[in-house]
Design a protein around this motif. Structure first.
Motif, PDB file in Angstrom:
ATOM      1  N   MET A  83       0.742  -1.151  -0.035  1.00 19.11           N
ATOM      2  CA  MET A  83       0.050  -0.115  -0.091  1.00 19.11           C
ATOM      3  C   MET A  83       1.017   1.223   0.082  1.00 19.11           C
ATOM      4  O   MET A  83       0.419   2.212  -0.519  1.00 19.11           O
ATOM      5  N   GLY A  84       1.973   1.254   0.665  1.00 19.14           N
ATOM      6  CA  GLY A  84       2.795   2.206   0.721  1.00 19.14           C
ATOM      7  C   GLY A  84       3.181   2.956  -0.553  1.00 19.14           C
ATOM      8  O   GLY A  84       3.527   4.068  -0.908  1.00 19.14           O
ATOM      9  N   GLY A  85       3.504   2.010  -1.597  1.00 19.88           N
ATOM     10  CA  GLY A  85       4.031   2.122  -3.104  1.00 19.88           C
ATOM     11  C   GLY A  85       2.922   2.878  -3.687  1.00 19.88           C
ATOM     12  O   GLY A  85       3.260   3.875  -4.604  1.00 19.88           O
ATOM     13  N   ALA A  86       1.577   2.531  -3.661  1.00 23.15           N
ATOM     14  CA  ALA A  86       0.311   2.922  -4.271  1.00 23.15           C
ATOM     15  C   ALA A  86       0.274   4.506  -4.007  1.00 23.15           C
ATOM     16  O   ALA A  86       0.135   5.482  -4.418  1.00 23.15           O
ATOM     17  N   LEU A  87       0.483   4.732  -2.406  1.00 23.37           N
ATOM     18  CA  LEU A  87       0.426   6.085  -1.729  1.00 23.37           C
ATOM     19  C   LEU A  87       1.505   6.869  -2.268  1.00 23.37           C
ATOM     20  O   LEU A  87       1.134   8.165  -2.517  1.00 23.37           O
ATOM     21  N   LEU A  88       2.614   6.562  -2.490  1.00 17.99           N
ATOM     22  CA  LEU A  88       3.908   7.264  -2.726  1.00 17.99           C
ATOM     23  C   LEU A  88       3.425   7.538  -4.362  1.00 17.99           C
ATOM     24  O   LEU A  88       3.712   8.721  -4.912  1.00 17.99           O
ATOM     25  N   ARG A  89       3.135   6.678  -5.106  1.00 12.12           N
ATOM     26  CA  ARG A  89       3.001   6.968  -6.595  1.00 12.12           C
ATOM     27  C   ARG A  89       1.876   7.993  -6.623  1.00 12.12           C
ATOM     28  O   ARG A  89       1.973   9.023  -7.460  1.00 12.12           O
ATOM     29  N   TYR A  90       0.763   7.936  -5.819  1.00 13.19           N
ATOM     30  CA  TYR A  90      -0.464   8.823  -6.208  1.00 13.19           C
ATOM     31  C   TYR A  90       0.161  10.129  -5.674  1.00 13.19           C
ATOM     32  O   TYR A  90      -0.222  11.281  -6.129  1.00 13.19           O
ATOM     33  N   ARG A  91       0.957  10.388  -4.372  1.00 13.74           N
ATOM     34  CA  ARG A  91       1.190  11.440  -3.819  1.00 13.74           C
ATOM     35  C   ARG A  91       2.193  12.258  -4.946  1.00 13.74           C
ATOM     36  O   ARG A  91       1.998  13.564  -5.125  1.00 13.74           O
ATOM     37  N   ALA A  92       3.195  11.702  -5.446  1.00 11.57           N
ATOM     38  CA  ALA A  92       4.003  12.132  -6.538  1.00 11.57           C
ATOM     39  C   ALA A  92       3.368  12.844  -7.661  1.00 11.57           C
ATOM     40  O   ALA A  92       3.424  13.716  -8.001  1.00 11.57           O
ATOM     41  N   ILE A  93       2.397  11.986  -8.255  1.00  9.09           N
ATOM     42  CA  ILE A  93       1.694  12.248  -9.467  1.00  9.09           C
ATOM     43  C   ILE A  93       0.719  13.460  -9.156  1.00  9.09           C
ATOM     44  O   ILE A  93       0.351  14.369  -9.894  1.00  9.09           O
ATOM     45  N   ALA A  94       0.188  13.593  -8.027  1.00  8.12           N
ATOM     46  CA  ALA A  94      -0.876  14.645  -7.592  1.00  8.12           C
ATOM     47  C   ALA A  94       0.014  15.873  -7.487  1.00  8.12           C
ATOM     48  O   ALA A  94      -0.566  16.820  -7.975  1.00  8.12           O
ATOM     49  N   TYR A  95       1.256  15.990  -6.945  1.00 11.92           N
ATOM     50  CA  TYR A  95       1.896  17.171  -6.983  1.00 11.92           C
ATOM     51  C   TYR A  95       2.288  17.747  -8.304  1.00 11.92           C
ATOM     52  O   TYR A  95       2.102  18.916  -8.853  1.00 11.92           O
ATOM     53  N   VAL A  96       2.638  16.630  -9.097  1.00 11.45           N
ATOM     54  CA  VAL A  96       3.012  16.966 -10.567  1.00 11.45           C
ATOM     55  C   VAL A  96       2.109  17.490 -11.424  1.00 11.45           C
ATOM     56  O   VAL A  96       1.859  18.633 -11.895  1.00 11.45           O
ATOM     57  N   VAL A  97       0.713  16.973 -11.283  1.00 19.19           N
ATOM     58  CA  VAL A  97      -0.322  17.296 -11.886  1.00 19.19           C
ATOM     59  C   VAL A  97      -1.223  18.640 -11.403  1.00 19.19           C
ATOM     60  O   VAL A  97      -1.443  19.527 -12.188  1.00 19.19           O
ATOM     61  N   GLY A  98      -0.703  19.023 -10.138  1.00 20.42           N
ATOM     62  CA  GLY A  98      -1.178  20.181  -9.399  1.00 20.42           C
ATOM     63  C   GLY A  98      -0.380  21.384 -10.046  1.00 20.42           C
ATOM     64  O   GLY A  98      -0.818  22.521 -10.591  1.00 20.42           O
TER      65      GLY A  98
END
Length: 103
Positions: free
Chosen positions: A1-16
């Motif tokens: 689950m940690g990997g999925a959260l890390l991927r989400y957080r990274a792409i959320a910042y980039v998209v933002g």
């Protein structure tokens, strides 16, 4: 689950960040000064990265067993400037501190 959260957080910042560049810099340049170069370059990148964002949200939602409504709200957060940053903090809290089940 940690990997999925890390991927989400990274792409959320980039998209933002890219969405803010597009809306705050690109759109005024295009419509006020007739200079579409930022929109023409950043727009397609945002579109592609938003698709990656949707996949990351779907993956995280599947792993955490979110309902459809929660997943869709997080997906929509990537379409409104600055909201993806707020949503990222909320989602991180949801994943790291799951609701306690009272019995």
């Amino acid at each position: 689950m940690g990997g999925a959260l890390l991927r989400y957080r990274a792409i959320a910042y980039v998209v933002g960040v890219i969405l803010i560049l597009l809306v705050v810099i690109g759109m005024p340049l295009k419509y006020a000064w007739d200079e579409p170069i930022v929109v023409e370059t950043v727009g397609p990148a945002h579109g592609f990265l938003y698709m990656v964002y949707l996949i990351a949200v779907f993956d995280l939602a599947r792993r955490t067993r979110w309902g459809l409504r929660r997943m869709l709200l997080v997906m929509l957060a990537g379409t409104i400037p600055f909201v993806s940053f707020y949503a990222e903090r909320i989602v991180t809290r949801w994943v790291r501190e799951p609701a306690t089940v009272s019995g």
